[in-house]
Scaffold this motif. Structure first.
Motif, PDB file in Angstrom:
ATOM      1  N   UNK B   4       0.816  -1.204   0.000  1.00 17.34           N
ATOM      2  CA  UNK B   4       0.000   0.000   0.000  1.00 17.34           C
ATOM      3  C   UNK B   4       0.849   1.252   0.000  1.00 17.34           C
ATOM      4  N   UNK B   7       2.195   2.004  -3.505  1.00 14.64           N
ATOM      5  CA  UNK B   7       1.096   2.507  -4.337  1.00 14.64           C
ATOM      6  C   UNK B   7       0.723   3.916  -3.938  1.00 14.64           C
ATOM      7  N   UNK B   8       0.766   4.169  -2.631  1.00 14.12           N
ATOM      8  CA  UNK B   8       0.393   5.484  -2.139  1.00 14.12           C
ATOM      9  C   UNK B   8       1.370   6.539  -2.633  1.00 14.12           C
ATOM     10  N   UNK B  10       3.234   6.357  -5.278  1.00 16.63           N
ATOM     11  CA  UNK B  10       2.992   6.516  -6.711  1.00 16.63           C
ATOM     12  C   UNK B  10       1.798   7.430  -6.956  1.00 16.63           C
ATOM     13  N   UNK B  11       0.698   7.181  -6.206  1.00 16.42           N
ATOM     14  CA  UNK B  11      -0.522   7.959  -6.415  1.00 16.42           C
ATOM     15  C   UNK B  11      -0.300   9.433  -6.081  1.00 16.42           C
ATOM     16  N   UNK B  12       0.478   9.680  -5.013  1.00 18.43           N
ATOM     17  CA  UNK B  12       0.740  11.069  -4.638  1.00 18.43           C
ATOM     18  C   UNK B  12       1.548  11.765  -5.732  1.00 18.43           C
ATOM     19  N   UNK B  14       1.591  10.949  -8.871  1.00 15.89           N
ATOM     20  CA  UNK B  14       0.659  11.062  -9.991  1.00 15.89           C
ATOM     21  C   UNK B  14      -0.186  12.324  -9.823  1.00 15.89           C
ATOM     22  N   UNK B  15      -0.701  12.501  -8.608  1.00 15.93           N
ATOM     23  CA  UNK B  15      -1.526  13.687  -8.346  1.00 15.93           C
ATOM     24  C   UNK B  15      -0.719  14.969  -8.523  1.00 15.93           C
ATOM     25  N   UNK B  17       1.876  15.490 -10.445  1.00 15.68           N
ATOM     26  CA  UNK B  17       2.069  15.733 -11.880  1.00 15.68           C
ATOM     27  C   UNK B  17       0.774  16.265 -12.486  1.00 15.68           C
TER      28      UNK B  17
END
Lengths: 312, 269, 366
Positions: B4, B7-8, B10-12, B14-15, B17
């Motif tokens: 997790x 992934x977290x 990565x997601x942060x 992503x946000x 960018x």
């Protein structure tokens, strides 16, 4: 309470008729007109420019479509027609290539995000995360695209960042690589479009199936590959279509990022319809490109139909 | 959970960018330089002053407000009719009609704009702000229908039956029970369709007959380097305004879901 | 139990049919419900009981036949002017209103003054045990409280008939049992007709004066709870209400309302033939309820008849023990229940036992 089928149908139809008529007049009628115009010609091959002048009579012709296949000069194909056909084919090919690259990028990058929000975010926080992901999509498209000019351009943010950490000593000016810059910009613009359908399909995956998978001796990774991924393919297919179709027809990005030097098919349609006022040829381009997109989309859905079986 | 965390992160990223351009926008809007390039040179608010002094821009702003308010009103009204009909009644041809209403979601905007243009030219209708509204209602309606459908769906049908059972007529039931409960959805739909209309460029550019609106103003300004900094200031304000409207819309949407006793299942789409 | 037969008819169904497209949801419903009766529509899901209730309320049109309320045909009479009010399965409490606004909702067009209406609301709330709750927000209530608000909201209009659509199904077991008693008391207090839809046979038996058991759009039996339990008119009804053992039998002779049968494992019995409707082509069986069978312990004598048996299964329930017993060396198995009292041992599987029974408790189905 109209609950006999006919009374209910009547009530439903009465309510829906204003929006239905609106769509009929503003969408169905124009699309039909475009379809009709794509087969229209004038005496002597003059361009069809609406509204028609006195004494102009449209007739049925396939010559608009024939012009798209003018690969070499002949009786029916002038050298201008040949240049035009080649340029159109190039633009269509570029549109498909750009859309394919953008789709691949957005879907691959979006999947882990959708997976994280669906599987690792507390249910009460999910809609907040989705909201954060969707906000940029709702802000002005033109502004976001235009900003990429400043980011990718000479001495822009990318050059500044890479220069600062010493990776490059000359500015890259990624903007000059037209197609690449367009792909980067569009991937960024359509990112939320890819996250949402995948998220929705992941939400539908029954969590007990995953436990069952692990209970049956699969590792986390193989459970993902054998259970989660196939079950979420419906969302991936939806994401691919919802990104691919509008990107093929994008107009703003080639104009602002590519400065019009790397036109895509929408720019060609605009040129014929608007700048040259040749609405028959513009319609032919519009119909052909929609047809190509429809074929590509259908083939894609057919190739993935085993994943879509259970869906209504 | 180790997985997790990865992934977290990565997601942060992503946000970040995703928000990159929007974050960069105010940096340059307040930057004291005529060229848009790093490094930043100094703080200034002069671009905002320059922007507000522009008469063309004020004209575009007024036009945009006319178009967007009309679009939001019309699209939401038509959306209420379509969503209510689809959710509440069953009738033959529902799939085709509702599908057609949603089609503009998957049609490239250029196709929609050009098809409408051809029709308007053929019918001899002069291009104006009104023709922009015609196009905007078409592309905004799917969003209105989507938001309003979920608002109507979270409404328990037995609430309406209860009101009828207690002596109200069909219309007073709608007024006393249905309308108050879907009002947050209606407001959300209004704000979203307003936002779509004010940001939309292609239809506004080709169907406007030369009437300036904000999105066209921004597009044109970005093509000339000298006008870029003031337009960044304008962009900053537009983006801030959009985010404000969306936050309000999301607030109403959630309140609507909570009010009707439903479960929150996600965002707008 | 009251004697509803003397009271006037409140609701009458005359050959009511309802189609949804091709689906035949109600298949010729006939019957009457009397004023002041606590009436239940009982059946499995999809049997048409809710549809029938909604034809009374006016939420469903009927395809043919007639529904009469208080002697008047309800054809073309919309729900908002019918003399009925409904408590919905979901309670349908208006979430954007307070408790008092919910309860007083139906009084909007009432000519009384505001203070008078407020008093009526307060009285209605008091009647359902929610005195002082008027100012609360509706969405902040518990399930049981919502149910009470829904009751008060319907009863404040003093309807001739109160319709209750599975009103207790959303409550937990304890609360449900509590509300069953409350509803019975409330019905006696207001004295109007209550029509309850339920799939819970126990609930129907506990609360109702009369029950209509429905299967597949038809009323299978309409009777008071005791008749329904003791003298079900079909295997299907018997099976739906409580537990019943079925023992295959052969009809030997029939005369003067008496039927002589040879029941497998039980032997020759003479039964009342009137309780079994004329042959429907099914293999004849006799039915017996588990509690009408008794195990004989040492020194006990059968008061009527007894049959040998072997215990096949023992199911311990705390206050009761259930035994599955093979009868008289056959493959016929019956279930019987014994109360666990001090000094009465629990038997083991395989024990040889004597099963006592009475021919009076037997029901013939054919």
């Amino acid at each position: 309470m109209g609950n006999t089928p006919s009374a209910e149908a009547k009530a439903g139809w009465t309510l829906v008729s204003p929006p239905a008529i609106y769509v009929l007049l503003m969408l169905a009628a124009p699309l039909l007109l475009v379809f009709g115009l794509s087969f229209a010609g004038l005496e002597g091959g003059a361009k069809v420019s609406l509204p028609l002048q006195e004494g102009q009579d449209l007739h049925f012709t396939l010559s608009n479509y024939a012009k798209l296949f003018c690969w070499s000069a002949s009786d029916t194909c002038s050298s201008t027609d040949v240049r035009m056909a080649q340029a159109t084919a190039t633009a269509m090919g570029r549109s498909l290539l750009v859309a394919a690259l953008v789709t691949l990028t957005t879907v691959l990058l979006a999947y882990p995000v959708a997976y994280y929000v669906s599987f690792h975010v507390h249910p009460s926080k999910k809609s907040l995360w989705l909201f954060l992901i969707t906000i940029p999509f709702w802000t002005s498209y033109v502004i976001r695209v235009a900003l990429w000019r400043t980011i990718l351009g000479y001495d822009g943010a990318v050059d500044a960042a890479l220069g600062a950490v010493g990776i490059i000593d000359q500015p890259l000016n990624l903007l000059q690589y037209g197609t690449l810059a367009i792909v980067i910009t569009l991937s960024h613009a359509y990112a939320p479009f890819a996250v949402l359908p995948i998220f929705v399909s992941l939400e539908k995956v029954d969590r007990s199936l995953l436990e069952a998978g692990q209970d049956l001796g699969e590792s986390r990774w193989t459970t993902f590959l054998r259970v989660t991924l196939p079950l979420s393919m419906a969302g991936v297919v939806a994401a691919v279509l919802i990104v691919f179709i509008p990107t093929v027809g994008d107009y703003v990005t080639p104009e602002l990022i590519g400065s019009g030097k790397v036109p895509m098919i929408a720019n060609f349609i605009e040129t014929q319809m608007w700048k040259l006022r040749n609405q028959a040829m513009g319609s032919t381009l519009a119909v052909s490109s929609m047809l190509i997109v429809a074929v590509v989309a259908t083939l894609f859905v057919l190739a993935n139909r085993r994943f879509l079986g259970g869906r209504k | 959970m180790k997985q997790g965390l990865g992934l977290r992160t990565y997601t942060v990223i992503y946000l970040l960018v995703l928000y990159g351009p929007i974050i960069i926008l105010p940096l340059f809007a307040f930057n004291d330089a005529t060229t848009v390039a790093f490094p930043l040179s100094g703080f200034t608010t002069k671009w905002f002053g320059q922007m507000l002094a522009d008469a063309n821009l004020r004209k575009a702003l007024v036009n945009s407000l006319i178009v967007s308010l009309s679009t939001a009103t019309l699209a939401t009204t038509l959306g209420i009719l379509a969503a209510r009909s689809a959710v509440r009644y069953s009738w033959p041809g529902k799939g085709i009609v509702m599908g057609s209403i949603m089609v503009p979601l998957v049609l490239p905007e250029m196709i929609v704009a050009m098809a409408l243009l051809v029709l308007l030219l053929a019918a001899g209708i002069k291009l104006s702000l009104f023709t922009i509204i015609l196009g905007h209602v078409l592309i905004a309606m799917p969003f209105a229908v989507a938001i309003l459908s979920s608002a109507f769906q979270s409404l328990d049908k037995s609430l309406e039956e209860a009101a009828l059972d207690l002596g109200e007529t069909g219309w007073s039931t709608f007024r006393l029970i249905v309308l108050p409960l879907v009002m947050p959805g209606i407001l959300a739909s209004f704000l979203i369709t307003f936002t779509i209309s004010i940001d939309e460029f292609i239809i506004a550019n080709f169907l406007g007959g030369g009437e300036p609106v904000l999105s066209v103003f921004v597009f044109t300004a970005f093509r000339f380097p000298s006008t870029v900094p003031p337009v960044l200031a304008l962009g900053t304000m537009l983006v801030a305004f959009s985010i404000l409207l969306l936050t309000i819309a999301e607030y109403f949407r959630r309140r609507g879901v909570a009010k009707a006793g439903g479960k929150d299942t996600g965002g707008f789409l | 139990m009251t004697t509803p037969e003397e009271k006037p008819v409140m609701i009458e169904f005359r050959d009511v049919h309802k189609y949804y497209g091709d689906y035949h949801a109600l298949r010729g419903i006939n019957g009457t419900i009397r004023a002041g009766e606590f009436f239940s529509l009982l059946g499995p899901s999809g049997c048409g009981k809710t549809t029938l209730l909604r034809t009374i309320a006016g939420f469903e049109d009927i395809s043919s036949g007639a529904v009469l309320i208080d002697g008047k045909s309800m054809q073309g009479v919309p729900a908002n002017v019918r003399p009925t009010n409904m408590v919905f399965q979901s309670y349908a409490i208006f979430p954007h209103m307070s408790v008092a606004e919910n309860v007083g909702f139906g009084l909007r067009k009432d000519p009384r003054s505001k203070p008078e209406k407020a008093k009526a609301v307060e009285e209605a709330l008091e009647m359902v045990g929610l005195k002082g709750y008027g100012g609360r927000a509706a969405h902040a209530l518990s399930g049981g409280q919502r149910q009470r608000v829904a009751l008060a909201r319907a009863l404040i209009l003093k309807p001739k008939v109160l319709l209750l659509d599975e009103p207790l199904s959303a409550l937990d077991k304890k609360m449900r049992e509590h509300m069953q008693v409350e509803l019975i008391k409330l019905q006696r207090q207001v004295g109007i007709t209550f029509i309850l839809v339920t799939h819970d046979q126990e609930e129907a038996l506990v609360m109702s004066d009369r029950i209509a058991v429905m299967f597949e759009g038809e009323i299978a039996q309409l009777a008071d709870p005791e008749t329904l339990y003791r003298r079900p008119n079909s295997k299907k009804v018997a099976d739906f209400i409580g537990t019943m053992n079925f023992v295959p039998c052969e009809i030997l002779s029939e005369a003067g309302g008496k039927v002589e049968v040879e029941a497998k494992g039980l032997g020759r019995v003479t039964l009342d033939g009137t309780q079994a409707p004329p042959a429907r082509g099914e293999t004849p069986v006799v039915g017996l309820r588990p509690e009408t069978l008794t195990l004989l312990y040492d020194g006990q004598q059968a008061s009527d008849r007894a049959t040998e048996g072997v215990v096949d299964e023992v199911i311990y329930f705390g206050d009761m023990t259930y035994y599955d017993v093979y009868l008289g060396g056959t493959d016929v198995e019956v279930r019987l229940s014994m109360r666990n009292v001090p000094g009465r041992p629990i038997l083991d599987v395989g024990s040889k036992v004597q099963v006592a029974w009475s021919p009076d408790a037997l029901v013939l189905f054919r």
